[in-house]
Design a protein around this motif. Structure first.
Motif, PDB file in Angstrom:
ATOM      1  N   GLY A 182     -31.969  -0.938  21.807  1.00 57.07           N
ATOM      2  CA  GLY A 182     -32.021  -0.841  23.263  1.00 57.07           C
ATOM      3  C   GLY A 182     -32.153   0.587  23.745  1.00 57.07           C
ATOM      4  N   LYS A 183     -32.322   1.527  22.826  1.00 55.43           N
ATOM      5  CA  LYS A 183     -32.526   2.930  23.185  1.00 55.43           C
ATOM      6  C   LYS A 183     -31.494   3.420  24.168  1.00 55.43           C
ATOM      7  N   LYS A 184     -30.275   3.077  23.896  1.00 56.46           N
ATOM      8  CA  LYS A 184     -29.219   3.539  24.778  1.00 56.46           C
ATOM      9  C   LYS A 184     -29.085   5.050  24.632  1.00 56.46           C
ATOM     10  N   LYS A 185     -29.027   5.722  25.743  1.00 57.13           N
ATOM     11  CA  LYS A 185     -28.856   7.173  25.679  1.00 57.13           C
ATOM     12  C   LYS A 185     -27.462   7.480  25.134  1.00 57.13           C
ATOM     13  N   ALA A 204     -32.729  -9.018  31.101  1.00 55.85           N
ATOM     14  CA  ALA A 204     -31.401  -9.245  30.516  1.00 55.85           C
ATOM     15  C   ALA A 204     -31.495 -10.126  29.273  1.00 55.85           C
ATOM     16  N   GLU A 229     -28.222   0.177  34.129  1.00 49.62           N
ATOM     17  CA  GLU A 229     -29.620   0.599  34.242  1.00 49.62           C
ATOM     18  C   GLU A 229     -29.855   2.052  33.807  1.00 49.62           C
ATOM     19  N   GLU A 230     -28.962   2.930  34.240  1.00 49.69           N
ATOM     20  CA  GLU A 230     -29.183   4.365  33.948  1.00 49.69           C
ATOM     21  C   GLU A 230     -29.028   4.658  32.458  1.00 49.69           C
ATOM     22  N   ASP A 231     -28.331   3.755  31.765  1.00 48.98           N
ATOM     23  CA  ASP A 231     -28.111   4.011  30.343  1.00 48.98           C
ATOM     24  C   ASP A 231     -29.304   3.625  29.488  1.00 48.98           C
ATOM     25  N   PHE A 232     -30.263   2.963  30.116  1.00 47.92           N
ATOM     26  CA  PHE A 232     -31.406   2.513  29.325  1.00 47.92           C
ATOM     27  C   PHE A 232     -32.642   3.334  29.628  1.00 47.92           C
ATOM     28  N   GLU A 233     -33.456   3.417  28.625  1.00 48.52           N
ATOM     29  CA  GLU A 233     -34.700   4.129  28.780  1.00 48.52           C
ATOM     30  C   GLU A 233     -35.788   3.188  28.333  1.00 48.52           C
ATOM     31  N   PHE A 234     -36.711   2.881  29.204  1.00 41.73           N
ATOM     32  CA  PHE A 234     -37.788   2.006  28.770  1.00 41.73           C
ATOM     33  C   PHE A 234     -39.083   2.770  28.706  1.00 41.73           C
ATOM     34  N   ASP A 274     -27.349 -10.393  34.014  1.00 40.88           N
ATOM     35  CA  ASP A 274     -28.125  -9.609  34.984  1.00 40.88           C
ATOM     36  C   ASP A 274     -27.279  -8.508  35.611  1.00 40.88           C
ATOM     37  N   LEU A 288     -32.971  -8.095  26.384  1.00 38.69           N
ATOM     38  CA  LEU A 288     -31.982  -7.194  25.790  1.00 38.69           C
ATOM     39  C   LEU A 288     -30.988  -7.976  24.930  1.00 38.69           C
ATOM     40  N   ARG A 312     -36.898 -12.577  31.200  1.00 38.48           N
ATOM     41  CA  ARG A 312     -36.429 -11.508  32.069  1.00 38.48           C
ATOM     42  C   ARG A 312     -35.718 -10.449  31.231  1.00 38.48           C
ATOM     43  N   VAL A 361     -26.891  -5.638  33.214  1.00 40.20           N
ATOM     44  CA  VAL A 361     -28.120  -4.856  33.073  1.00 40.20           C
ATOM     45  C   VAL A 361     -28.315  -3.949  34.286  1.00 40.20           C
TER      46      VAL A 361
END
Lengths: 131, 161
Positions: free
Chosen positions: A125-128, A79, B155-160, B148, A82, A77, B151
């Motif tokens: 994790g490509k954190k903005k 989480a 959510e908004e801080d991640f870009e997939f 969980d 990551l 999953r 995460v």
């Protein structure tokens, strides 16, 4: 008498149908995002070439398999993925992977600068950046 | 008989002598603004377990027992606390970024589930720190749930892709 009995039975049947329909509607909008978090292909290329050899479900390298199994990773999953990425990032920054011992016998296993960068970028994790 | 007295005397001298070896126990700080339990991520029952079974080594709130003041056990205690805090210090939880927190939670779940933590020697000296199977399950479930939650919140801080 028999006809009178039929009425509640019909009502009951109707109720079940209604019930089923409601449930269906709910289950439609649960868990839509199964295929969302795949590893980007350029990252996967590096992993397949430089990591997967030891870190896979059938690996003979028990420690490597236990620490990280890419087959397992893909099935995990979000989480968990990551969390694993964070640990990969740490190991890469420390220079622990691929292990120095391993590279003694297999110097071509070393990560090139670009490959390292690719893995570091992805595992961060490509954190903005905060606004 | 005389010989035994000499040996005992010698041992006593050695024991006294090693007390002079400098040994620094990691500092204790009771108030930590970035503490995990204050972050609101932990339920009360889990917080209690973490405090009694983990916090002596994995936070700045170490409660040092008497033998941590006496060599040679003091050396061992100092080393374990130092290494424990280095690996994971709950007092600095809020200073870690989300990814790091996730990694640590995952480590916690794993170490507690397979019985690696708390360390055997620690539990041996701190009976109350021993975790039952049910308590282990509680901590594991908390850690995974917290992952969980983090995460979802982040959510908004991640870009997939």
């Amino acid at each position: 008498m028999k006809k009178l009995l039929l009425l509640p039975v019909l009502a009951l049947v109707a109720f079940f149908f209604l019930h089923a329909k409601v449930k269906d509607n709910i289950s439609i909008d649960v868990k839509p995002d199964v295929l969302e978090d795949q590893i980007p292909s350029h990252v996967k290329a590096v992993i397949d070439q430089k990591c997967y050899g030891c870190h896979n479900a059938d690996s003979k390298n028990e420690k490597g398999k236990e620490k990280l199994d890419w087959d397992d990773f893909e099935a995990s999953r979000k989480a968990k993925q990551l969390a694993t990425m964070a640990k990969i990032n740490e190991a890469l920054i420390k220079g622990d992977m691929p292990p120095a011992k391993f590279l003694e016998n297999k110097p071509e296993g070393k990560l090139s600068k670009e490959e390292l960068e690719t893995l570091l970028d992805w595992s961060a994790g490509k954190k903005k950046s905060p606004k | 008989m005389k010989r035994l007295t000499y040996i005992l005397g010698f041992l006593a001298l050695v024991l006294l002598g090693i007390q002079l070896v400098p040994n620094e126990l990691p500092e204790v700080q009771i108030y930590n603004t970035g503490d995990l339990i204050q972050s609101g991520l932990v339920s009360e029952d889990v917080a209690g377990l973490l405090k009694t079974s983990c916090y002596d080594c994995h936070s700045n709130e170490t409660v040092y027992p008497w033998y941590s003041k006496v060599a040679p056990t003091s050396w061992l205690v100092a080393k374990d606390v130092r290494e424990g805090r280095e690996e994971l210090n709950f007092s600095y939880w809020a200073e870690m970024d989300l990814m790091k927190q996730l990694g640590k939670l995952d480590d916690i779940a794993e170490a507690v589930e397979n019985g690696k933590m708390p360390m055997e020697i620690y539990v041996w000296m701190h009976k109350s720190a021993k975790l039952t199977d049910a308590q282990r399950e509680l901590i594991v479930a908390w850690a995974e749930g917290a992952m969980d939650t983090l995460v979802e919140e982040g959510e908004e801080d991640f870009e997939f892709e």
